[in-house]
Design a protein around this motif. Sequence first.
Motif, PDB file in Angstrom:
ATOM      1  N   ASN A   1      82.800  19.184  47.246  1.00  0.00           N
ATOM      2  CA  ASN A   1      83.279  18.234  46.563  1.00  0.00           C
ATOM      3  C   ASN A   1      84.623  17.773  46.562  1.00  0.00           C
ATOM      4  O   ASN A   1      85.940  19.134  47.036  1.00  0.00           O
TER       5      ASN A   1
ATOM      6  N   CYS B   1      85.581  21.509  47.552  1.00  0.00           N
ATOM      7  CA  CYS B   1      85.125  23.239  47.266  1.00  0.00           C
ATOM      8  C   CYS B   1      84.034  22.938  48.548  1.00  0.00           C
ATOM      9  O   CYS B   1      83.346  23.031  49.009  1.00  0.00           O
TER      10      CYS B   1
ATOM     11  N   CYS C   1      81.432  22.873  40.396  1.00  0.00           N
ATOM     12  CA  CYS C   1      80.626  24.448  39.941  1.00  0.00           C
ATOM     13  C   CYS C   1      81.649  25.510  39.076  1.00  0.00           C
ATOM     14  O   CYS C   1      81.549  26.427  39.632  1.00  0.00           O
TER      15      CYS C   1
ATOM     16  N   CYS D   1      86.808  23.565  40.752  1.00  0.00           N
ATOM     17  CA  CYS D   1      85.762  22.289  41.209  1.00  0.00           C
ATOM     18  C   CYS D   1      85.337  21.858  39.527  1.00  0.00           C
ATOM     19  O   CYS D   1      84.609  22.561  38.680  1.00  0.00           O
TER      20      CYS D   1
ATOM     21  N   CYS E   1      80.361  23.065  47.121  1.00  0.00           N
ATOM     22  CA  CYS E   1      79.189  22.209  46.349  1.00  0.00           C
ATOM     23  C   CYS E   1      79.921  21.346  48.177  1.00  0.00           C
ATOM     24  O   CYS E   1      79.449  19.965  47.501  1.00  0.00           O
TER      25      CYS E   1
HETATM   26 ZN   LIG Z   1      81.974  23.091  43.580  1.00  0.00          ZN
END
Ligand SMILES: [Zn+2]
Length: 186
Positions: free
Chosen positions: A174, A169, A156, A153, A172
């Motif tokens: 994403n 991800c 993060c 990611c 998070c």
């Molecule tokens: Zn992430």
Amino acid sequence: MKKEDEVLPGDYIAPKEAFLPGFGTYEKKGEVRSCSTGNVKKDMKRRKAKVMCKPQIPKMQRKGLIVEGEVDKVTDSVAFVDLFTARSKSFRYVPRDNSTVLRVRDISDNYTESARDAMRAGDIARFKVVDITGDSVVLGTIGKKLGVIQAYCSKCRHPLKKKNGKLVCPHCKNKEERKIASDYGE
Ligand SMILES: [Zn+2]
């Protein structure tokens, strides 16, 4: 006389707390050590130590070889790659910094606008050696089996999971784009 940043296999580089073991190194008992002969390079931004060596590619079998490596940095037109030791027997190829490239036109059969849409720094990917020009190695990822095999990611740094052909991800949520290999995450 050995220069200060030159190392031999097994040489101590740094404590694990200071640097992550990168390309050309391994970790043992909390210490980062070199697995090859070369020069130590410390990436202060990513806290990673790696060992760079001179190219040792056997001339006859270099083109078409399947190799794996870590994406070092990416621009719109090119991704720079640190190759891992190739899997084929007695074959070790460790290139010099910025000498191993994946050009945007060699990424996919489909049009790729920017190499950043296909690879990100820190990703692990599988490539084919398409050409060797002077000191540099040109890689390609055209084909189902080639491309990113582990992506992280960009927000993060958690490993991304493949979900319905997309990368997500789990931490998070994403969503990210990559040119992935068909066996991504297996
Ligand atoms: Zn992430």
